[in-house]
Design a protein around this motif. Structure first.
Motif, PDB file in Angstrom:
ATOM      1  N   GLY A 197       0.677  -2.852   3.194  1.00 13.55           N
ATOM      2  CA  GLY A 197      -0.257  -3.583   2.357  1.00 13.55           C
ATOM      3  C   GLY A 197      -1.385  -2.706   1.863  1.00 13.55           C
ATOM      4  N   GLY A 198      -1.847  -1.775   2.700  1.00 12.72           N
ATOM      5  CA  GLY A 198      -2.895  -0.855   2.272  1.00 12.72           C
ATOM      6  C   GLY A 198      -2.448   0.006   1.106  1.00 12.72           C
ATOM      7  N   ILE A 199      -1.209   0.483   1.163  1.00 11.03           N
ATOM      8  CA  ILE A 199      -0.675   1.282   0.051  1.00 11.03           C
ATOM      9  C   ILE A 199      -0.512   0.414  -1.198  1.00 11.03           C
ATOM     10  N   ALA A 200      -0.081  -0.839  -1.006  1.00 13.30           N
ATOM     11  CA  ALA A 200       0.102  -1.738  -2.148  1.00 13.30           C
ATOM     12  C   ALA A 200      -1.220  -2.013  -2.852  1.00 13.30           C
ATOM     13  N   VAL A 201      -2.297  -2.183  -2.090  1.00 20.29           N
ATOM     14  CA  VAL A 201      -3.605  -2.424  -2.695  1.00 20.29           C
ATOM     15  C   VAL A 201      -4.009  -1.254  -3.583  1.00 20.29           C
ATOM     16  N   GLY A 224      -1.637  -0.968  -6.694  1.00 20.75           N
ATOM     17  CA  GLY A 224      -1.903  -2.050  -7.636  1.00 20.75           C
ATOM     18  C   GLY A 224      -3.186  -1.846  -8.402  1.00 20.75           C
ATOM     19  N   SER A 225      -4.202  -1.294  -7.715  1.00 20.96           N
ATOM     20  CA  SER A 225      -5.486  -1.042  -8.368  1.00 20.96           C
ATOM     21  C   SER A 225      -5.362   0.048  -9.422  1.00 20.96           C
ATOM     22  N   VAL A 226      -4.670   1.144  -9.087  1.00 23.95           N
ATOM     23  CA  VAL A 226      -4.543   2.264 -10.016  1.00 23.95           C
ATOM     24  C   VAL A 226      -3.632   1.919 -11.185  1.00 23.95           C
ATOM     25  N   LEU A 227      -2.533   1.211 -10.897  1.00 23.27           N
ATOM     26  CA  LEU A 227      -1.568   0.878 -11.946  1.00 23.27           C
ATOM     27  C   LEU A 227      -1.918  -0.407 -12.682  1.00 23.27           C
ATOM     28  N   HIS A 228      -3.017  -1.060 -12.261  1.00 23.61           N
ATOM     29  CA  HIS A 228      -3.483  -2.287 -12.900  1.00 23.61           C
ATOM     30  C   HIS A 228      -2.439  -3.398 -12.816  1.00 23.61           C
ATOM     31  N   ILE A 229      -1.815  -3.505 -11.644  1.00 26.24           N
ATOM     32  CA  ILE A 229      -0.865  -4.588 -11.393  1.00 26.24           C
ATOM     33  C   ILE A 229      -1.543  -5.540 -10.399  1.00 26.24           C
ATOM     34  N   HIS A 230      -2.106  -6.601 -10.943  1.00 30.24           N
ATOM     35  CA  HIS A 230      -2.944  -7.485 -10.134  1.00 30.24           C
ATOM     36  C   HIS A 230      -2.158  -8.140  -8.993  1.00 30.24           C
ATOM     37  N   SER A 231      -0.933  -8.544  -9.265  1.00 26.93           N
ATOM     38  CA  SER A 231      -0.149  -9.247  -8.249  1.00 26.93           C
ATOM     39  C   SER A 231       0.108  -8.374  -7.032  1.00 26.93           C
ATOM     40  N   VAL A 232       0.369  -7.080  -7.270  1.00 26.70           N
ATOM     41  CA  VAL A 232       0.607  -6.160  -6.152  1.00 26.70           C
ATOM     42  C   VAL A 232      -0.658  -6.005  -5.314  1.00 26.70           C
ATOM     43  N   SER A 233      -1.807  -5.891  -5.973  1.00 27.15           N
ATOM     44  CA  SER A 233      -3.074  -5.763  -5.259  1.00 27.15           C
ATOM     45  C   SER A 233      -3.373  -7.007  -4.428  1.00 27.15           C
ATOM     46  N   VAL A 234      -3.073  -8.176  -4.995  1.00 30.33           N
ATOM     47  CA  VAL A 234      -3.340  -9.430  -4.274  1.00 30.33           C
ATOM     48  C   VAL A 234      -2.468  -9.538  -3.035  1.00 30.33           C
ATOM     49  N   VAL A 235      -1.176  -9.230  -3.192  1.00 35.46           N
ATOM     50  CA  VAL A 235      -0.266  -9.296  -2.039  1.00 35.46           C
ATOM     51  C   VAL A 235      -0.706  -8.319  -0.955  1.00 35.46           C
ATOM     52  N   GLY A 236      -1.067  -7.090  -1.359  1.00 35.72           N
ATOM     53  CA  GLY A 236      -1.521  -6.109  -0.386  1.00 35.72           C
ATOM     54  C   GLY A 236      -2.806  -6.534   0.296  1.00 35.72           C
ATOM     55  N   GLN A 270      -1.206   9.215  -7.102  1.00 33.40           N
ATOM     56  CA  GLN A 270      -0.797   9.869  -5.868  1.00 33.40           C
ATOM     57  C   GLN A 270      -1.918   9.860  -4.836  1.00 33.40           C
ATOM     58  N   VAL A 271      -3.147  10.073  -5.296  1.00 31.35           N
ATOM     59  CA  VAL A 271      -4.286  10.067  -4.374  1.00 31.35           C
ATOM     60  C   VAL A 271      -4.472   8.687  -3.763  1.00 31.35           C
ATOM     61  N   ALA A 272      -4.405   7.656  -4.587  1.00 33.51           N
ATOM     62  CA  ALA A 272      -4.620   6.298  -4.099  1.00 33.51           C
ATOM     63  C   ALA A 272      -3.538   5.857  -3.125  1.00 33.51           C
ATOM     64  N   ALA A 273      -2.298   6.276  -3.376  1.00 28.84           N
ATOM     65  CA  ALA A 273      -1.180   5.850  -2.529  1.00 28.84           C
ATOM     66  C   ALA A 273      -0.998   6.723  -1.306  1.00 28.84           C
ATOM     67  N   ASN A 274      -1.806   7.774  -1.188  1.00 27.88           N
ATOM     68  CA  ASN A 274      -1.677   8.693  -0.068  1.00 27.88           C
ATOM     69  C   ASN A 274      -2.137   8.021   1.226  1.00 27.88           C
ATOM     70  N   PRO A 275      -1.228   7.768   2.181  1.00 27.63           N
ATOM     71  CA  PRO A 275      -1.628   7.099   3.427  1.00 27.63           C
ATOM     72  C   PRO A 275      -2.427   8.006   4.353  1.00 27.63           C
TER      73      PRO A 275
END
Length: 293
Positions: free
Chosen positions: A197-201, A204-216, A253-258
């Motif tokens: 979920g942390g990666i999804a947030v 979703g924020s970087v790619l501007h996909i609101h649904s992914v950010s909400v689920v995460g 890549q930076v945002a999705a980096n766990p």
């Protein structure tokens, strides 16, 4: 001495005699030795390359590489800690209900909430102690091998211990209703979903996909371990590393980096994690009070 402390002390003694804890201690010591050796070899190889006319990384780059490798090591350690916590906590109530031990204990002047609180407190002491000792040993080994030390080791230990306590509390709740195996699988699944979920947030924020950010975001709220892990990462990163990540490279890549956190979790999130822990423990108390023994 209060019944809670008596049960907690007995839980600590019981845990220290389990093969799981002994095996965990052995694995940790071996892991620390291998970590120190690996960092030492990397340092030697870097010097050999420089001595043979090769290009050696500058101090800032060396610090960045070392810090990222240390975060990778502690990432693996966080998974070991979560798995160990789950396997210690899953039989806490379920195992004693199945074996009849809980019935024998509760015939004495010990209330169910005291038994549950004592079990949780004992395992929490084991988890916090193990986190502090294992982390400190890893930091010392890396410092001896490379001369590098994380900027905020105590804060890192606090966040990682908080992550372990969240996992412990969730597993304790599940233990009041399900068997140890089923409870352990569900608790580990929750831990993994929170991390994803942390990666999804971030994505979703970087790619501007609101649904992914909400689920995460919802996933991170259901089990707030990932936010605490991000706080642990942040306290292992030098300021120069954070600036380097934010100053260049692909933002996705930076945002999705766990293994990277640009900022610690907000105090509101930390407060929510504390509230979550109390609420889940209260739910575990209610569940256990209505369970047939």
């Amino acid at each position: 001495m209060s019944p809670v402390l008596v049960v907690a002390r007995a839980t600590i003694r019981e845990a220290s005699r389990k093969k799981l804890v002994i095996a965990l201690a052995v694995i940790t010591v071996l892991g620390v030795i291998l970590t120190g050796f690996g960092f030492w070899r990397l340092n030697i190889v870097a010097h050999e390359i420089a001595a043979n006319g090769g290009r050696r990384l500058g101090p800032s780059a060396e610090k960045a590489v070392t810090s990222q490798l240390l975060i990778l090591v502690m990432f693996a350690f966080s998974f070991v800690l979560a798995i160990s916590t789950v396997f210690m906590a899953a039989p806490t109530i379920a195992g004693e209900l199945e074996s009849g031990v809980a019935l024998a204990v509760l015939t004495r002047p010990v209330r169910r909430v005291e038994l549950l609180a004592g079990k949780w407190l004992g395992l929490a002491a084991v988890a916090i102690g193990y986190t502090a000792v294992a982390s400190a040993l890893a930091f010392v080994a890396v410092h001896l091998a490379t001369g590098y030390g994380p900027p905020h080791p105590l804060s890192f230990i606090a966040f990682l211990a908080g992550e372990a306590l969240i996992t412990l509390t969730l597993t304790t709740l599940i233990s009041t209703r399900l068997s140890p195996v089923a409870g352990g699988v569900i608790a580990l699944g929750g831990f993994m979903l929170a991390w994803m979920g942390g990666i999804a947030v971030a994505l979703g924020s970087v790619l501007h996909i609101h649904s992914v950010s909400v689920v995460g975001s919802v996933t991170r709220l259901i089990v707030p371990t990932d936010g605490l892990w991000r706080g642990a990462i942040f306290n292992l990163e030098p300021v120069s590393v954070i600036a380097g990540f934010l100053g260049g490279g692909d933002r996705t890549q930076v945002a999705a980096n766990p293994f990277f956190a640009s900022a610690p979790p907000a105090w509101a999130y930390v407060g929510y994690a504390v509230f979550w822990g109390f609420a889940i423990f209260a739910l575990a108390t209610w569940s256990f009070s209505r369970r047939e023994v």
